[in-house]
Design a protein around this motif. Structure first.
Motif, PDB file in Angstrom:
ATOM      1  N   ALA A  38     -19.915  38.977 154.491  1.00  0.00           N
ATOM      2  CA  ALA A  38     -21.277  37.961 153.708  1.00  0.00           C
ATOM      3  C   ALA A  38     -21.699  36.816 154.004  1.00  0.00           C
ATOM      4  CB  ALA A  38     -20.621  38.326 152.221  1.00  0.00           C
ATOM      5  N   GLY A  39     -21.633  36.043 155.001  1.00  0.00           N
ATOM      6  CA  GLY A  39     -21.355  34.674 155.294  1.00  0.00           C
ATOM      7  C   GLY A  39     -21.523  33.862 153.760  1.00  0.00           C
ATOM      8  N   PHE A  40     -19.763  33.688 153.020  1.00  0.00           N
ATOM      9  CA  PHE A  40     -19.681  33.180 152.404  1.00  0.00           C
ATOM     10  C   PHE A  40     -17.931  33.107 152.100  1.00  0.00           C
ATOM     11  CE2 PHE A  40     -20.655  35.904 149.423  1.00  0.00           C
ATOM     12  CZ  PHE A  40     -19.754  35.033 147.740  1.00  0.00           C
ATOM     13  N   CYS A  41     -17.490  31.396 151.928  1.00  0.00           N
ATOM     14  CA  CYS A  41     -15.884  32.271 151.277  1.00  0.00           C
ATOM     15  C   CYS A  41     -16.023  31.140 149.590  1.00  0.00           C
ATOM     16  CB  CYS A  41     -15.588  32.139 152.180  1.00  0.00           C
ATOM     17  SG  CYS A  41     -15.607  30.374 152.130  1.00  0.00           S
ATOM     18  N   ARG A  42     -14.915  31.291 149.430  1.00  0.00           N
ATOM     19  CA  ARG A  42     -14.559  29.927 148.492  1.00  0.00           C
ATOM     20  C   ARG A  42     -14.912  29.068 148.899  1.00  0.00           C
ATOM     21  NH1 ARG A  42     -10.686  33.759 149.242  1.00  0.00           N
ATOM     22  NH2 ARG A  42     -10.106  35.274 147.842  1.00  0.00           N
ATOM     23  N   ASN A  43     -14.535  28.683 150.071  1.00  0.00           N
ATOM     24  CA  ASN A  43     -15.252  27.041 150.292  1.00  0.00           C
ATOM     25  C   ASN A  43     -16.068  26.756 150.538  1.00  0.00           C
ATOM     26  OD1 ASN A  43     -12.436  26.417 151.079  1.00  0.00           O
ATOM     27  ND2 ASN A  43     -12.720  26.671 153.365  1.00  0.00           N
ATOM     28  N   CYS A  44     -16.803  27.694 150.260  1.00  0.00           N
ATOM     29  CA  CYS A  44     -18.880  27.403 150.087  1.00  0.00           C
ATOM     30  C   CYS A  44     -18.895  27.812 148.896  1.00  0.00           C
ATOM     31  CB  CYS A  44     -19.215  29.061 151.031  1.00  0.00           C
ATOM     32  SG  CYS A  44     -19.100  29.244 152.541  1.00  0.00           S
ATOM     33  N   LEU A  45     -18.108  28.067 147.839  1.00  0.00           N
ATOM     34  CA  LEU A  45     -18.885  28.175 146.745  1.00  0.00           C
ATOM     35  C   LEU A  45     -18.301  26.726 145.831  1.00  0.00           C
ATOM     36  CD1 LEU A  45     -17.411  31.135 144.819  1.00  0.00           C
ATOM     37  CD2 LEU A  45     -19.254  30.287 145.211  1.00  0.00           C
ATOM     38  N   SER A  46     -16.858  26.297 146.902  1.00  0.00           N
ATOM     39  CA  SER A  46     -16.582  25.153 145.870  1.00  0.00           C
ATOM     40  C   SER A  46     -17.466  23.966 146.149  1.00  0.00           C
ATOM     41  CB  SER A  46     -14.766  24.520 146.525  1.00  0.00           C
ATOM     42  OG  SER A  46     -14.566  24.512 147.617  1.00  0.00           O
ATOM     43  N   ASP A  47     -18.690  23.919 147.961  1.00  0.00           N
ATOM     44  CA  ASP A  47     -19.449  22.945 148.146  1.00  0.00           C
ATOM     45  C   ASP A  47     -20.277  23.822 147.729  1.00  0.00           C
ATOM     46  OD1 ASP A  47     -17.544  22.524 150.457  1.00  0.00           O
ATOM     47  OD2 ASP A  47     -18.645  24.133 152.159  1.00  0.00           O
ATOM     48  N   TRP A  48     -20.412  24.624 147.339  1.00  0.00           N
ATOM     49  CA  TRP A  48     -22.004  24.480 146.402  1.00  0.00           C
ATOM     50  C   TRP A  48     -21.756  24.003 144.901  1.00  0.00           C
ATOM     51  CZ3 TRP A  48     -23.268  30.540 147.972  1.00  0.00           C
ATOM     52  CH2 TRP A  48     -23.090  31.002 148.510  1.00  0.00           C
ATOM     53  N   ILE A  49     -20.553  23.982 144.548  1.00  0.00           N
ATOM     54  CA  ILE A  49     -20.114  22.724 143.223  1.00  0.00           C
ATOM     55  C   ILE A  49     -20.751  21.783 142.847  1.00  0.00           C
ATOM     56  CG2 ILE A  49     -18.830  22.244 141.656  1.00  0.00           C
ATOM     57  CD1 ILE A  49     -18.085  25.379 142.060  1.00  0.00           C
ATOM     58  N   GLY A  50     -20.281  20.907 144.644  1.00  0.00           N
ATOM     59  CA  GLY A  50     -20.185  19.645 144.838  1.00  0.00           C
ATOM     60  C   GLY A  50     -22.120  19.625 145.117  1.00  0.00           C
ATOM     61  N   GLU A  51     -22.617  20.119 146.304  1.00  0.00           N
ATOM     62  CA  GLU A  51     -23.846  19.961 145.765  1.00  0.00           C
ATOM     63  C   GLU A  51     -25.012  19.256 145.274  1.00  0.00           C
ATOM     64  OE1 GLU A  51     -24.548  22.990 149.007  1.00  0.00           O
ATOM     65  OE2 GLU A  51     -23.489  22.143 150.395  1.00  0.00           O
ATOM     66  N   GLU A  58     -12.773  18.129 146.728  1.00  0.00           N
ATOM     67  CA  GLU A  58     -10.768  18.718 145.898  1.00  0.00           C
ATOM     68  C   GLU A  58     -12.005  18.815 144.445  1.00  0.00           C
ATOM     69  OE1 GLU A  58      -8.997  19.162 148.853  1.00  0.00           O
ATOM     70  OE2 GLU A  58     -10.467  18.490 149.610  1.00  0.00           O
ATOM     71  N   GLU A  59     -11.840  18.065 143.826  1.00  0.00           N
ATOM     72  CA  GLU A  59     -12.421  18.526 142.324  1.00  0.00           C
ATOM     73  C   GLU A  59     -12.020  20.230 141.995  1.00  0.00           C
ATOM     74  OE1 GLU A  59     -12.945  16.514 139.070  1.00  0.00           O
ATOM     75  OE2 GLU A  59     -12.037  14.661 140.831  1.00  0.00           O
ATOM     76  N   ALA A  60     -13.300  20.345 143.405  1.00  0.00           N
ATOM     77  CA  ALA A  60     -13.996  21.937 143.328  1.00  0.00           C
ATOM     78  C   ALA A  60     -13.108  23.198 143.471  1.00  0.00           C
ATOM     79  CB  ALA A  60     -15.645  21.761 143.980  1.00  0.00           C
ATOM     80  N   ARG A  61     -12.935  22.451 144.688  1.00  0.00           N
ATOM     81  CA  ARG A  61     -11.991  23.530 145.475  1.00  0.00           C
ATOM     82  C   ARG A  61     -10.736  23.897 144.865  1.00  0.00           C
ATOM     83  NH1 ARG A  61     -11.655  22.773 152.256  1.00  0.00           N
ATOM     84  NH2 ARG A  61     -13.697  23.608 152.552  1.00  0.00           N
ATOM     85  N   THR A  62      -9.951  22.958 143.505  1.00  0.00           N
ATOM     86  CA  THR A  62      -9.546  23.570 142.702  1.00  0.00           C
ATOM     87  C   THR A  62     -10.049  23.996 141.950  1.00  0.00           C
ATOM     88  OG1 THR A  62      -7.436  20.949 143.097  1.00  0.00           O
ATOM     89  CG2 THR A  62      -6.980  22.556 140.996  1.00  0.00           C
ATOM     90  N   ALA A  63     -10.871  23.684 141.102  1.00  0.00           N
ATOM     91  CA  ALA A  63     -11.875  24.375 140.600  1.00  0.00           C
ATOM     92  C   ALA A  63     -11.946  26.059 140.455  1.00  0.00           C
ATOM     93  CB  ALA A  63     -13.063  24.419 140.013  1.00  0.00           C
ATOM     94  N   ILE A  64     -12.435  26.418 142.193  1.00  0.00           N
ATOM     95  CA  ILE A  64     -12.539  27.843 142.371  1.00  0.00           C
ATOM     96  C   ILE A  64     -11.351  28.306 142.978  1.00  0.00           C
ATOM     97  CG2 ILE A  64     -13.187  28.867 144.461  1.00  0.00           C
ATOM     98  CD1 ILE A  64     -15.218  28.197 142.991  1.00  0.00           C
ATOM     99  N   TYR A  65     -10.039  28.047 143.388  1.00  0.00           N
ATOM    100  CA  TYR A  65      -9.520  28.564 144.012  1.00  0.00           C
ATOM    101  C   TYR A  65      -7.952  28.057 142.978  1.00  0.00           C
ATOM    102  CZ  TYR A  65     -10.507  28.065 148.734  1.00  0.00           C
ATOM    103  OH  TYR A  65     -10.711  28.646 149.670  1.00  0.00           O
ATOM    104  N   GLY A  66      -8.085  27.527 142.161  1.00  0.00           N
ATOM    105  CA  GLY A  66      -6.977  27.319 140.707  1.00  0.00           C
ATOM    106  C   GLY A  66      -5.799  26.591 140.962  1.00  0.00           C
ATOM    107  N   MET A  67      -6.034  26.418 141.751  1.00  0.00           N
ATOM    108  CA  MET A  67      -4.233  25.567 142.139  1.00  0.00           C
ATOM    109  C   MET A  67      -5.596  24.757 143.386  1.00  0.00           C
ATOM    110  SD  MET A  67      -2.344  28.349 144.854  1.00  0.00           S
ATOM    111  CE  MET A  67      -2.437  29.106 143.236  1.00  0.00           C
ATOM    112  N   PRO A  68      -4.432  23.546 143.538  1.00  0.00           N
ATOM    113  CA  PRO A  68      -4.829  22.703 145.020  1.00  0.00           C
ATOM    114  C   PRO A  68      -4.872  23.612 146.053  1.00  0.00           C
ATOM    115  CG  PRO A  68      -2.607  21.231 144.356  1.00  0.00           C
ATOM    116  CD  PRO A  68      -3.063  22.205 143.087  1.00  0.00           C
TER     117      PRO A  68
END
Length: 96
Positions: A38-51, A58-68
């Protein structure tokens, strides 16, 4: 007007949260495979939150992954195969 723009923010947020919960449940779906398909992943979602100004990276990644993120990688991330990496590279090229 694009129909996606007619969706109110509360509905869009609820759908986004459902997607995130689904990805947390499906920890077998590797990021490299998501990128390859699909050309995107969990990291992309966290990056989009930051953008969007939502959270620091790091907080966005924790929010997406549910853990650090590092804990998730250690518990769930597998070594990518050359084939997975090739699919990911080709898929990313289509994002431009």
């Amino acid at each position: 007007m694009d129909p996606i723009d007619a969706i109110d923010d509360a509905t869009a947020a609820a759908a986004f949260r459902r997607l995130v919960h689904h990805l947390r449940h499906r920890d077998d779906a590797q990021n490299v495979d998501l990128m390859g398909l699909a050309g995107f992943c969990r990291n992309c979602l966290s990056d989009w939150i930051g953008e969007a100004g939502g959270l620091p990276k790091e907080e966005a990644r924790t929010a997406i992954y549910g853990m650090p993120y590092d804990a998730w990688k250690q518990a769930h991330q597998q070594e990518a195969t050359p084939e997975q990496l090739a699919r990911m590279k080709a898929s990313i090229a289509r994002n431009a």
